[in-house]
Design an enzyme around this catalytic site. Structure first.
Site, PDB file in Angstrom:
ATOM      1  N   LYS A 185      -0.282  11.369   5.314  1.00 29.94           N
ATOM      2  CA  LYS A 185       0.067  10.312   6.267  1.00 29.94           C
ATOM      3  C   LYS A 185       0.736   9.140   5.569  1.00 29.94           C
ATOM      4  O   LYS A 185       1.743   8.596   6.032  1.00 29.94           O
ATOM      5  CB  LYS A 185      -1.199   9.885   7.005  1.00 29.94           C
ATOM      6  CG  LYS A 185      -1.025   8.738   7.989  1.00 29.94           C
ATOM      7  CD  LYS A 185      -1.461   7.397   7.403  1.00 29.94           C
ATOM      8  CE  LYS A 185      -2.942   7.378   7.112  1.00 29.94           C
ATOM      9  NZ  LYS A 185      -3.395   6.046   6.574  1.00 29.94           N
ATOM     10  N   LYS A 204       0.832  -1.207   0.000  1.00 33.51           N
ATOM     11  CA  LYS A 204       0.000   0.000   0.000  1.00 33.51           C
ATOM     12  C   LYS A 204       0.864   1.253   0.000  1.00 33.51           C
ATOM     13  O   LYS A 204       0.527   2.256  -0.644  1.00 33.51           O
ATOM     14  CB  LYS A 204      -0.936   0.000   1.216  1.00 33.51           C
ATOM     15  CG  LYS A 204      -1.877   1.223   1.294  1.00 33.51           C
ATOM     16  CD  LYS A 204      -2.772   1.340   0.061  1.00 33.51           C
ATOM     17  CE  LYS A 204      -3.620   2.610   0.086  1.00 33.51           C
ATOM     18  NZ  LYS A 204      -4.678   2.605   1.093  1.00 33.51           N
TER      19      LYS A 204
END
Length: 295
Positions: A245, A176
């Site tokens: 983030k 990811k």
């Protein structure tokens, strides 16, 4: 409703969690839900879900507990905090974390959870945004034991069109991070392109169509370029803070592995600059505003 289906629990009823839960309910799964802001569960309760008062209650009777939460700190609190999932967990249960977290922290939490209550952990971050969550076409990249994935596969196939086992716990999160590096850098370049084309007198509403099918084409181009060209920033489909983030996680991972990621490092700084100018909770399509002429 089939009684053969495992009972599911879901924590994190946000932009992604809500449509995923709706799909699980539509597929007939018994579903219990929890969110820090309880009112976000109202629509799901009306559709047949049960509301839990705490993460511990959420996990107590579920075969599988799914998480879709903001970041590593929130997952840690929900799993191990007071009245956390670990308190209600037991051997034989499976935690499926759909959030995007730090790979190292994921491995640590998985080991801690197994030691505390015997629950197994799959990291299964997703890509595809809210449209993919609504349509069940998410790409799901999984880290964990292959036997645990086999148990979870029918559930994950309700949510995504592609489920790929990437390796041991943490491997899904590494994948990811790679995904988000590509997405975030792509979004920043698309913003530059739209602003440059505007300054040059080109009708930017035609760019996505003009480049479709060529080497520059991508899903971010087809989604973001029209939004940027028309300054259409609502409804918010994802958040600048999420990309920031994830970029920070990717840069941290690259340092830990001794890998060079200079473009992603610069992207993180540009994203942080944009966030600091009031866009933290806005859609990434607002990135074009960084490059437009200011009055």
């Amino acid at each position: 409703m089939s009684t053969d289906l495992p009972s599911l629990a879901f924590a994190g009823i946000g932009l992604m969690g809500l449509p995923m839960c709706r799909r699980l309910l539509a597929a007939g799964y018994p579903l219990t839900v929890w969110n820090r802001s309880p009112d976000k569960c109202d629509a799901l309760v009306a559709a047949g879900a049960r509301r839990a008062a705490s993460p511990a209650e959420l996990s107590r009777d579920a075969d599988m507990v799914l998480l879709c939460l903001a970041d590593t700190a929130v997952v840690r609190e929900v799993v191990f905090g007071e009245a956390g999932i670990a308190l209600g967990g037991r051997s034989g249960q499976l935690l499926i974390d759909l959030s995007s977290l730090e790979p190292g922290a994921t491995r640590e939490m998985a080991a801690e959870l197994a030691a505390l209550c015997g629950m197994a952990w799959l990291d299964a971050p997703v890509s595809g945004g809210t449209p993919g969550a609504e349509a069940g076409t998410l790409a799901i990249m999984v880290g964990g034991d292959v036997h645990d994935l086999h148990r979870a596969q029918p559930v994950l196939q309700v949510l995504g069109q592609r489920v790929t086992h990437m390796g041991a716990v943490g491997a899904g999160q590494v994948t990811k991070a790679c995904n988000q590096m590509i997405v975030a850098c792509n979004a920043l370049v698309i913003a530059e392109v739209i602003a440059l084309a505007e300054r040059s007198g080109v009708d930017t509403r035609l760019l996505a169509e003009a480049l479709a099918g060529g080497f520059a084409d991508s899903k971010p181009l087809q989604i973001l370029a029209p939004q940027m060209a028309s300054s259409t920033y609502q409804p918010i489909k994802w958040h600048v803070r999420t990309l920031l983030k994830d970029l920070d996680n990717a840069v941290k991972l690259s340092r830990e592995q001794g890998a060079a990621t200079p473009i992603s490092g610069l992207a993180a700084q540009l994203m942080r600059l944009h966030a600091s100018q009031g866009f933290l909770d806005q859609d990434p399509s607002t990135l074009v505003e960084q490059y437009r002429s200011k009055p």
